[in-house]
Design a protein around this motif. Structure first.
Motif, PDB file in Angstrom:
ATOM      1  N   LEU A 149       6.128  -0.689   2.811  1.00 27.59           N
ATOM      2  CA  LEU A 149       4.948   0.127   2.512  1.00 27.59           C
ATOM      3  C   LEU A 149       5.096   0.857   1.178  1.00 27.59           C
ATOM      4  N   ALA A 152       4.766  -1.498  -1.668  1.00 30.59           N
ATOM      5  CA  ALA A 152       3.367  -1.897  -1.849  1.00 30.59           C
ATOM      6  C   ALA A 152       2.621  -0.962  -2.795  1.00 30.59           C
ATOM      7  N   GLU A 153       3.184   0.201  -3.058  1.00 29.58           N
ATOM      8  CA  GLU A 153       2.570   1.168  -3.973  1.00 29.58           C
ATOM      9  C   GLU A 153       2.816   0.799  -5.433  1.00 29.58           C
ATOM     10  N   LEU A 185       2.986  -7.762   0.404  1.00 28.77           N
ATOM     11  CA  LEU A 185       2.627  -6.400   0.025  1.00 28.77           C
ATOM     12  C   LEU A 185       1.115  -6.232  -0.099  1.00 28.77           C
ATOM     13  N   ARG A 186       0.426  -7.264  -0.564  1.00 33.67           N
ATOM     14  CA  ARG A 186      -1.039  -7.196  -0.644  1.00 33.67           C
ATOM     15  C   ARG A 186      -1.638  -7.031   0.758  1.00 33.67           C
ATOM     16  N   ARG A 189      -1.112  -3.457   1.939  1.00 35.40           N
ATOM     17  CA  ARG A 189      -2.043  -2.512   1.315  1.00 35.40           C
ATOM     18  C   ARG A 189      -3.367  -2.501   2.060  1.00 35.40           C
ATOM     19  N   ARG A 190      -3.822  -3.669   2.464  1.00 38.50           N
ATOM     20  CA  ARG A 190      -5.097  -3.742   3.202  1.00 38.50           C
ATOM     21  C   ARG A 190      -4.973  -3.102   4.576  1.00 38.50           C
ATOM     22  N   GLY A 192      -2.582  -0.874   5.720  1.00 37.92           N
ATOM     23  CA  GLY A 192      -2.205   0.530   5.724  1.00 37.92           C
ATOM     24  C   GLY A 192      -1.040   0.849   6.644  1.00 37.92           C
TER      25      GLY A 192
END
Length: 258
Positions: A149, A152-153, A185-186, A189-190, A192
């Protein structure tokens, strides 16, 4: 390659464990007195004093003029200031205890440093079969729930820097496939949130969400860890809802500290 589930050794040496935990406290939180170390470890002040004296002797700790012990030259916590880690941990602990009360699973707060994640707080559940405390432990970021997570930032450029080939020259097998990692990671991001099924340790499942500052930057990750035999995918959404509500409450407490 995932590792076996971390369990205490069959013949633990309490004094070694106490010394390692004391060193971790100093490294992560910036400083502590003899009384504070004794309370955290659940030992007598005299025992805590002897442990700290040995850490000073081996340069794992130093004592300042106010008689406060701090991390010595052997210890270093890159990228995260000790004050931030200490503040995060202090603010998070009451929330971690509430999650354990609600879910009866071990709950953790984790930060990322480069390509690793460190558990800065961990509260064990009461079940006989449980994931033990991981406080102070370090794992590869791409193999942990909250590590993913927090990765992913990052922008693509920042991710390239974290996993630059030259950093892995002596351990190329440990470098993740960046194309596959970016795809994962994409998705995170979706969503959360992230689910780790035996990725870091065999027999362990963890679910996590990010904890953000007032500007929306992810500071840490909040997760619950459980034995894989107890994980029920049908409980995932309620579990994530508890974690997200807890993360928001923790974020409010952190914002009030400024």
């Amino acid at each position: 390659m995932d590792k076996p589930l971390k369990t205490p050794p069959p013949y633990p040496i309490a004094s070694v464990d106490h010394a390692l935990r004391a060193a971790t406290i100093l490294q992560m939180e910036g400083g502590a007195t003899v009384s504070q170390i004794a309370e955290r470890l659940g030992v007598a002040r005299s025992t805590a004093h002897r442990l700290l004296a040995m850490l000073v002797y081996r340069d794992f700790a130093v004592q300042d003029e106010d008689r406060v012990y701090r991390a010595g030259p052997v210890l270093e916590l890159a990228a995260h200031s000790q004050s931030l880690v200490s503040r995060l941990r202090a603010a998070a602990l009451p929330h971690l205890h509430r999650v354990v009360d609600l879910l009866d699973e071990t709950t953790n707060l984790i930060v990322r440093t480069g390509d690793t994640t460190r558990f800065i707080a961990s509260v064990e559940c009461r079940q006989a079969l449980r994931v033990g405390s991981r406080e102070g432990m370090v794992f590869p970021a791409h193999r942990t729930t909250t590590g993913l997570l927090l990765l992913a930032e990052l922008t693509d450029e920042e991710l390239e820097e974290v996993y630059a080939p030259e950093r892995y020259r002596d351990r190329p097998a440990e470098r993740p496939d960046l194309a596959r990692l970016r795809t994962e990671l994409r998705r995170l991001r979706r969503n959360g949130f992230a689910v780790n099924k035996e990725r870091s340790e065999r027999g362990l499942v963890a679910v996590g969400v990010p904890v953000r500052d007032r500007d929306g930057t992810a500071l840490a990750g909040l997760s619950v860890s459980m034995p894989g035999v107890r994980y029920d995918p049908h409980r995932l959404q309620p579990l994530v809802a508890v974690l997200e509500a807890t993360a928001r409450a923790l974020e409010e407490d952190l914002a009030e500290q400024h």
